[in-house]
Design an enzyme around this catalytic site. Structure first.
Site, PDB file in Angstrom:
ATOM      1  N   GLN A  92       2.632 -54.792 -28.466  1.00  0.00           N
ATOM      2  CA  GLN A  92       3.907 -54.847 -27.737  1.00  0.00           C
ATOM      3  C   GLN A  92       4.595 -53.483 -27.677  1.00  0.00           C
ATOM      4  O   GLN A  92       5.593 -53.324 -26.980  1.00  0.00           O
ATOM      5  CB  GLN A  92       4.831 -55.881 -28.385  1.00  0.00           C
ATOM      6  CG  GLN A  92       5.299 -55.511 -29.779  1.00  0.00           C
ATOM      7  CD  GLN A  92       6.115 -56.617 -30.430  1.00  0.00           C
ATOM      8  OE1 GLN A  92       5.582 -57.661 -30.818  1.00  0.00           O
ATOM      9  NE2 GLN A  92       7.411 -56.392 -30.578  1.00  0.00           N
ATOM     10  N   CYS A  98       7.926 -59.804 -28.448  1.00  0.00           N
ATOM     11  CA  CYS A  98       7.009 -60.682 -29.196  1.00  0.00           C
ATOM     12  C   CYS A  98       7.073 -62.117 -28.681  1.00  0.00           C
ATOM     13  O   CYS A  98       6.072 -62.821 -28.624  1.00  0.00           O
ATOM     14  CB  CYS A  98       7.325 -60.645 -30.684  1.00  0.00           C
ATOM     15  SG  CYS A  98       9.035 -61.118 -31.077  1.00  0.00           S
ATOM     16  N   HIS A 235      10.768 -63.126 -35.448  1.00  0.00           N
ATOM     17  CA  HIS A 235       9.540 -62.607 -34.835  1.00  0.00           C
ATOM     18  C   HIS A 235       8.640 -63.769 -34.429  1.00  0.00           C
ATOM     19  O   HIS A 235       8.419 -64.693 -35.203  1.00  0.00           O
ATOM     20  CB  HIS A 235       8.822 -61.702 -35.847  1.00  0.00           C
ATOM     21  CG  HIS A 235       7.637 -60.982 -35.282  1.00  0.00           C
ATOM     22  ND1 HIS A 235       7.704 -60.238 -34.122  1.00  0.00           N
ATOM     23  CD2 HIS A 235       6.345 -60.896 -35.714  1.00  0.00           C
ATOM     24  CE1 HIS A 235       6.494 -59.709 -33.873  1.00  0.00           C
ATOM     25  NE2 HIS A 235       5.668 -60.103 -34.824  1.00  0.00           N
ATOM     26  N   ASN A 255      -0.766 -61.402 -34.582  1.00  0.00           N
ATOM     27  CA  ASN A 255       0.443 -60.649 -34.284  1.00  0.00           C
ATOM     28  C   ASN A 255       0.253 -59.892 -32.971  1.00  0.00           C
ATOM     29  O   ASN A 255      -0.815 -59.949 -32.352  1.00  0.00           O
ATOM     30  CB  ASN A 255       0.739 -59.686 -35.449  1.00  0.00           C
ATOM     31  CG  ASN A 255       2.206 -59.311 -35.534  1.00  0.00           C
ATOM     32  OD1 ASN A 255       2.969 -59.508 -34.588  1.00  0.00           O
ATOM     33  ND2 ASN A 255       2.610 -58.761 -36.658  1.00  0.00           N
TER      34      ASN A 255
END
Length: 287
Positions: A92, A98, A235, A255
């Protein structure tokens, strides 16, 4: 990247933080922390740049309107990556998007689980066009899913609408443009019900979750068991699997900070105990 001015105090702060994070008694599988690509940032900067998800409330399972979770038996280990329906980890960059990455990744996988090609879809389209969110300044995965579901917007290929790590004007496409719609999604609070959550993962596909990732700034590997409470979700990530074969069962968490972070771009988070608030706000996506 150049360290900021006054890097001396930053280095000391960083090392003190790592020492504290590593100070818990070491079981074999406890997470370890140290210098990575985020060490040049003060925690406040890290939070402002990379933790762009807003907390979202999900109804406790089971509740009306939620898709019921089938009572399947759980294997000791399961990972959707083994089925080749998970794309490589994306980055990102300095965009707090996110929330968009987690949702788009879930849509990509939901489509691939149905036997369609595993394509990269446009995160930038969601960042620019999701009017109920703030683009690179943060947003809610549940807000994005509601918007995708209500508008029936077709997510186009990443190659058509590439990621540029900043907010832009929403580009519209003709109705003939091919793309992927979200038919439905279901939001759950699975706190104290992580086996049900594992069944949902097995039955529905990878799950979008919102976590407290403040301590993830310094994560290098191992299983996260301490240092993050469900105090503040900030997140959004994607759970692709779990592993109960060792002493400490854990979730495999994809992630969006590139594949050099953590365990090839993934975090391992202990199952049970709602570590990092991982079970508080969970979404399954249907295409």
């Amino acid at each position: 990247m150049e360290p900021p001015a006054g890097g001396g105090s930053l280095a000391v702060e960083s090392l003190n933080r790592h020492r504290y994070l590593n100070s818990f008694p070491h079981e074999n599988s406890t997470a370890f922390y140290g210098v990575n690509q985020f060490s040049y940032l003060f925690p406040e900067e890290f939070k402002a740049l990379y933790l762009g998800s807003k907390p979202a409330w999900a109804p406790r399972y089971p509740a009306e309107g939620q898709r019921p979770v089938p009572n399947v038996s759980l294997p000791l280990r399961f990972d959707w990556r083994d089925k080749h329906v998970i794309n490589n980890v994306r980055n990102q960059k300095m965009c707090g998007g996110c929330w968009a990455f987690s949702v788009v990744s879930a849509v990509e996988s939901a489509r691939a689980i149905q036997g369609k090609p595993l394509d990269y879809l446009s995160v930038q389209q969601v960042i620019d066009c999701s009017y109920n969110n703030y683009g690179c300044h943060g947003g809610s995965p549940l807000g994005a899913l509601t918007w995708l579901n209500e508008t029936q917007l077709r997510l186009v290929a990443d190659s058509e609408y590439p990621f540029k790590a900043e907010n832009g004007l929403c580009r519209y496409f003709p109705p003939s443009q091919s793309g992927v719609c979200v038919k439905d999604f279901s939001a759950y609070d699975f706190s104290d019900q992580e086996d049900e959550m594992a069944r949902a993962l097995l039955s529905f596909g990878p799950l979008v979750v919102i976590v407290d990732a403040v301590s993830w700034q310094d994560y290098l590997g191992g299983i996260i068991q301490h240092h993050c409470s469900s105090g503040e979700a900030n997140h959004a990530v994607l759970i692709t699997g779990f592993d109960k074969t060792g002493n400490t069962p854990y979730w495999m968490v994809r992630n969006s900070w590139g594949n050099s972070w953590g365990v090839e771009g993934y975090a391992h988070v202990k199952m049970g105990g709602n570590v990092c608030g991982i079970a508080d706000s969970v979404a399954a996506v249907f295409v």
